[in-house]
Design a protein around this motif. Structure first.
Motif, PDB file in Angstrom:
ATOM      1  N   GLU A 153       0.852  -1.182   0.000  1.00 61.71           N
ATOM      2  CA  GLU A 153       0.000   0.000   0.000  1.00 61.71           C
ATOM      3  C   GLU A 153       0.892   1.238   0.000  1.00 61.71           C
ATOM      4  O   GLU A 153       1.934   1.257   0.650  1.00 61.71           O
ATOM      5  CB  GLU A 153      -0.910   0.038   1.225  1.00 61.71           C
ATOM      6  CG  GLU A 153      -1.954  -1.051   1.221  1.00 61.71           C
ATOM      7  CD  GLU A 153      -2.936  -0.925   2.363  1.00 61.71           C
ATOM      8  OE1 GLU A 153      -4.059  -1.416   2.199  1.00 61.71           O
ATOM      9  OE2 GLU A 153      -2.588  -0.338   3.412  1.00 61.71           O
TER      10      GLU A 153
ATOM     11  N   ASP B 105      -4.313  13.803  -3.092  1.00 58.03           N
ATOM     12  CA  ASP B 105      -4.918  14.216  -4.367  1.00 58.03           C
ATOM     13  C   ASP B 105      -4.415  15.586  -4.824  1.00 58.03           C
ATOM     14  O   ASP B 105      -4.279  15.831  -6.019  1.00 58.03           O
ATOM     15  CB  ASP B 105      -6.442  14.302  -4.233  1.00 58.03           C
ATOM     16  CG  ASP B 105      -7.158  13.089  -4.798  1.00 58.03           C
ATOM     17  OD1 ASP B 105      -6.634  12.451  -5.730  1.00 58.03           O
ATOM     18  OD2 ASP B 105      -8.250  12.773  -4.297  1.00 58.03           O
TER      19      ASP B 105
ATOM     20  N   THR C  85      -5.584  -1.290  -7.057  1.00 60.99           N
ATOM     21  CA  THR C  85      -6.786  -0.553  -6.686  1.00 60.99           C
ATOM     22  C   THR C  85      -6.390   0.785  -6.073  1.00 60.99           C
ATOM     23  O   THR C  85      -5.252   0.976  -5.654  1.00 60.99           O
ATOM     24  CB  THR C  85      -7.649  -1.334  -5.674  1.00 60.99           C
ATOM     25  OG1 THR C  85      -6.884  -1.560  -4.490  1.00 60.99           O
ATOM     26  CG2 THR C  85      -8.117  -2.664  -6.257  1.00 60.99           C
ATOM     27  N   GLU C  86      -7.369   1.658  -6.021  1.00 65.36           N
ATOM     28  CA  GLU C  86      -7.169   2.979  -5.438  1.00 65.36           C
ATOM     29  C   GLU C  86      -8.388   3.313  -4.600  1.00 65.36           C
ATOM     30  O   GLU C  86      -9.519   3.102  -5.039  1.00 65.36           O
ATOM     31  CB  GLU C  86      -7.007   3.999  -6.562  1.00 65.36           C
ATOM     32  CG  GLU C  86      -6.752   5.400  -6.103  1.00 65.36           C
ATOM     33  CD  GLU C  86      -6.545   6.357  -7.280  1.00 65.36           C
ATOM     34  OE1 GLU C  86      -7.203   7.408  -7.280  1.00 65.36           O
ATOM     35  OE2 GLU C  86      -5.742   6.045  -8.181  1.00 65.36           O
ATOM     36  N   GLU C  87      -8.162   3.825  -3.389  1.00 65.08           N
ATOM     37  CA  GLU C  87      -9.272   4.248  -2.526  1.00 65.08           C
ATOM     38  C   GLU C  87      -8.842   5.434  -1.680  1.00 65.08           C
ATOM     39  O   GLU C  87      -7.656   5.672  -1.493  1.00 65.08           O
ATOM     40  CB  GLU C  87      -9.752   3.097  -1.629  1.00 65.08           C
ATOM     41  CG  GLU C  87      -8.769   2.698  -0.560  1.00 65.08           C
ATOM     42  CD  GLU C  87      -9.308   1.655   0.404  1.00 65.08           C
ATOM     43  OE1 GLU C  87     -10.383   1.866   0.980  1.00 65.08           O
ATOM     44  OE2 GLU C  87      -8.630   0.634   0.571  1.00 65.08           O
ATOM     45  N   ARG C  88      -9.816   6.168  -1.195  1.00 59.57           N
ATOM     46  CA  ARG C  88      -9.544   7.298  -0.318  1.00 59.57           C
ATOM     47  C   ARG C  88      -9.867   6.897   1.114  1.00 59.57           C
ATOM     48  O   ARG C  88     -10.903   6.288   1.365  1.00 59.57           O
ATOM     49  CB  ARG C  88     -10.391   8.501  -0.733  1.00 59.57           C
ATOM     50  CG  ARG C  88      -9.698   9.272  -1.835  1.00 59.57           C
ATOM     51  CD  ARG C  88     -10.649   9.738  -2.929  1.00 59.57           C
ATOM     52  NE  ARG C  88      -9.903  10.292  -4.051  1.00 59.57           N
ATOM     53  CZ  ARG C  88      -9.386   9.558  -5.046  1.00 59.57           C
ATOM     54  NH1 ARG C  88      -9.506   8.248  -5.039  1.00 59.57           N
ATOM     55  NH2 ARG C  88      -8.730  10.124  -6.040  1.00 59.57           N
ATOM     56  N   ARG C  89      -8.947   7.283   2.040  1.00 58.05           N
ATOM     57  CA  ARG C  89      -9.121   6.972   3.458  1.00 58.05           C
ATOM     58  C   ARG C  89      -8.842   8.228   4.270  1.00 58.05           C
ATOM     59  O   ARG C  89      -7.905   8.973   3.964  1.00 58.05           O
ATOM     60  CB  ARG C  89      -8.130   5.891   3.912  1.00 58.05           C
ATOM     61  CG  ARG C  89      -8.276   4.577   3.201  1.00 58.05           C
ATOM     62  CD  ARG C  89      -7.238   3.601   3.743  1.00 58.05           C
ATOM     63  NE  ARG C  89      -7.064   2.473   2.836  1.00 58.05           N
ATOM     64  CZ  ARG C  89      -6.041   1.656   2.868  1.00 58.05           C
ATOM     65  NH1 ARG C  89      -5.069   1.838   3.755  1.00 58.05           N
ATOM     66  NH2 ARG C  89      -5.944   0.661   2.017  1.00 58.05           N
TER      67      ARG C  89
ATOM     68  N   VAL D 221      -5.128   9.301  -0.629  1.00 58.25           N
ATOM     69  CA  VAL D 221      -5.391   8.316  -1.676  1.00 58.25           C
ATOM     70  C   VAL D 221      -4.442   7.146  -1.405  1.00 58.25           C
ATOM     71  O   VAL D 221      -3.245   7.349  -1.197  1.00 58.25           O
ATOM     72  CB  VAL D 221      -5.121   8.888  -3.085  1.00 58.25           C
ATOM     73  CG1 VAL D 221      -5.392   7.843  -4.155  1.00 58.25           C
ATOM     74  CG2 VAL D 221      -5.956  10.135  -3.312  1.00 58.25           C
ATOM     75  N   TRP D 222      -4.978   5.930  -1.387  1.00 58.01           N
ATOM     76  CA  TRP D 222      -4.176   4.735  -1.149  1.00 58.01           C
ATOM     77  C   TRP D 222      -4.230   3.845  -2.377  1.00 58.01           C
ATOM     78  O   TRP D 222      -5.309   3.501  -2.859  1.00 58.01           O
ATOM     79  CB  TRP D 222      -4.703   3.960   0.056  1.00 58.01           C
ATOM     80  CG  TRP D 222      -4.362   4.600   1.359  1.00 58.01           C
ATOM     81  CD1 TRP D 222      -5.013   5.642   1.958  1.00 58.01           C
ATOM     82  CD2 TRP D 222      -3.280   4.252   2.219  1.00 58.01           C
ATOM     83  NE1 TRP D 222      -4.401   5.960   3.142  1.00 58.01           N
ATOM     84  CE2 TRP D 222      -3.339   5.121   3.329  1.00 58.01           C
ATOM     85  CE3 TRP D 222      -2.271   3.293   2.161  1.00 58.01           C
ATOM     86  CZ2 TRP D 222      -2.417   5.042   4.371  1.00 58.01           C
ATOM     87  CZ3 TRP D 222      -1.359   3.225   3.210  1.00 58.01           C
ATOM     88  CH2 TRP D 222      -1.440   4.097   4.293  1.00 58.01           C
TER      89      TRP D 222
ATOM     90  N   SER E  82      -3.148   0.114  -3.784  1.00 59.29           N
ATOM     91  CA  SER E  82      -2.826  -1.225  -3.286  1.00 59.29           C
ATOM     92  C   SER E  82      -2.554  -2.154  -4.455  1.00 59.29           C
ATOM     93  O   SER E  82      -3.229  -2.080  -5.487  1.00 59.29           O
ATOM     94  CB  SER E  82      -4.000  -1.793  -2.474  1.00 59.29           C
ATOM     95  OG  SER E  82      -4.319  -0.945  -1.398  1.00 59.29           O
TER      96      SER E  82
END
Length: 150
Positions: free
Chosen positions: A92, A97, A119-123, A135-136, A138
């Motif tokens: 990860e 952004d 994959t990309e996700e916001r945490r 933005v993470w 993985s």
């Protein structure tokens, strides 16, 4: 220089003596599940990579920096690929952004290392509700393949 660059996106200011916090760097040298890497161009230090989670299921590139004079030379992409190759498994990487250069760079890194399998996700940023989410990215870096039987 790393913290100075990031201060643009999080508003952190240096301490009274002009330094920034360095706990990640200290922990990279002191804790068994972490590793520091110095990036060199010839004999010149041009950046670093800090990894955590080596004893866990997921490795995290929790610090990465290339000096401005060495950026866009390919050294960053090569360095990440080499560091990730040393520690196969799930990875990860977080970035902001608002940092357009980082957005392009980390998406390119993920595509180079993992093809379409990332994959990309916001945490939310822990303890910082005033900041936009990180933005993470993985992906999984496969380990060496076992020898095949003849």
């Amino acid at each position: 220089m790393f913290r100075h660059d990031l201060s643009e996106f999080g508003g952190q200011l240096p301490f009274a003596d002009g330094t920034y916090r360095s706990d990640w760097l200290r922990m990279a040298f002191e804790e068994a599940d972490r590793a520091p890497y110095l990036l060199l161009s010839g004999e010149h230090p041009v950046g670093f990579a800090l990894v955590r989670g080596l004893d866990g299921t997921t490795r995290v590139l929790n610090g990465f920096f290339v000096v401005r004079g060495a950026r866009r030379s390919g050294i960053g992409l090569r360095a990440v690929a080499e560091v990730v190759a040393r520690h196969p498994g799930p990875w990860e990487i977080a970035f902001q952004d608002a940092n357009a250069g980082a957005v392009r760079f980390w998406r390119r890194v993920a595509a180079e290392i993992a093809g379409d399998a990332w994959t990309e996700e916001r945490r939310p940023v822990p303890g910082r509700p005033d900041l936009p989410p990180d933005v993470w990215i993985s992906f999984v870096r496969p380990g060496p393949r076992p020898p095949q039987k003849a």
